[in-house]
Design an enzyme around this catalytic site. Structure first.
Site, short mmCIF file in Angstrom:
data_model
loop_
_atom_site.label_atom_id
_atom_site.label_comp_id
_atom_site.label_asym_id
_atom_site.label_seq_id
_atom_site.Cartn_x
_atom_site.Cartn_y
_atom_site.Cartn_z
N LYS A 83 0.85 -1.20 0.00
CA LYS A 83 0.00 0.00 0.00
C LYS A 83 0.89 1.24 0.00
O LYS A 83 1.78 1.38 0.85
CB LYS A 83 -0.86 -0.03 1.27
CG LYS A 83 -2.23 0.55 1.16
CD LYS A 83 -2.97 0.22 2.46
CE LYS A 83 -4.33 0.83 2.50
NZ LYS A 83 -4.92 0.70 3.84
C1 E4P Z 1 -8.35 1.58 3.96
O1 E4P Z 1 -7.53 0.88 3.45
C2 E4P Z 1 -8.16 2.31 5.22
O2 E4P Z 1 -7.39 1.50 6.07
C3 E4P Z 1 -9.44 2.61 5.95
O3 E4P Z 1 -10.57 2.20 5.21
C4 E4P Z 1 -9.54 3.98 6.50
O4 E4P Z 1 -10.75 4.13 7.16
P1 E4P Z 1 -11.03 5.34 8.19
O5 E4P Z 1 -11.26 6.58 7.40
O6 E4P Z 1 -12.28 4.92 8.92
O7 E4P Z 1 -9.84 5.42 9.07
#
Ligand code: E4P
Length: 218
Positions: A83
């Protein structure tokens, strides 16, 4: 639509994997921090539970360092998706890592143009953050729909991984506009099966069944 679970908590991943609903896992630095675990160890454990893509996020801020971290993370298991953030360094890292045959998830996407860049950089997944757009009075679902149309227009293979999902209605709306994947906190996945009429109907059936005095197994 594929379901990824957005957590680094092993107990939740095991519990949900047993339902057959978990097609992958996403983590991020905040989720690793919450788990209190070492990123390499916990990611390896997650990859031993789930066969599908497991996203592990780089922590470096410059492309070369992101690439080095991405290569190390990708060594954890064959199902790692590296990522990287959606900025120019992340896009350069995406181009290099995807060119090496690694899965890459480009994260922190908040606009259709950003998603277009990620697809051109060879991303396996683009992660538009719905909830965080809703938080600032924009419509996260509009972004998913725009990306769907752009990717379809040009036949990009990059999968739309709807992220920052906060509610069961987000899940339904993502499915309606054609997100390929939704990554959700464990409790949102659990709530998908809830309906007040299901609970009420089951309660009535169980009360009537008790009155029959029967046991199916004897
Ligand atoms: C996605 O890969 C992220 O880890 C996640 O969905 C972020 O979510 P949040 O905005 O609730 O922290």
């Amino acid at each position: 639509m594929k379901f990824f679970v957005d957590t680094a908590e092993i107990d939740d991943i095991k519990d949900l994997a047993a339902t057959g609903m978990v097609d992958g896992v996403t983590t991020n630095p905040s989720l690793i921090m919450k788990s209190g675990r070492d990123i390499i160890e916990v990611t390896k454990e997650i990859c031993s539970i789930v066969d599908g893509p497991v996203s592990a996020e780089v922590a470096a801020t410059e492309a070369d360092a992101m690439i080095a971290e991405g290569r190390k993370l990708a060594e954890i298991a064959d199902n790692i998706a590296v990522k990287v953030p959606l900025n120019w360094d992340g896009l350069k890292a995406c181009k290099t890592l995807s060119g090496e045959g690694k899965m890459v998830n480009v994260t922190l996407c908040f606009s259709a143009n950003q998603a277009l860049l990620a697809a051109k950089a060879g991303a396996t997944f683009i992660s538009p953050f719905i909830g965080r757009l809703d938080d600032i009075n924009l419509d996260g679902m509009d972004l998913i729909a725009e990306i769907r149309q752009i990717y379809d227009n040009y036949h990009f293979q990059t999968e739309i991984l709807a992220a920052s999902i906060r509610t069961v209605n987000h899940v339904k709306d993502c499915a309606l506009v054609g997100a390929d994947v939704g990554t959700m906190p464990p409790d949102v996945i659990r709530k998908l099966a809830d309906h007040v009429l299901t609970a009420k109907g089951l309660d009535a059936f169980m009360k009537d069944w008790a009155k029959t005095g029967q046991n199916i197994l004897s």
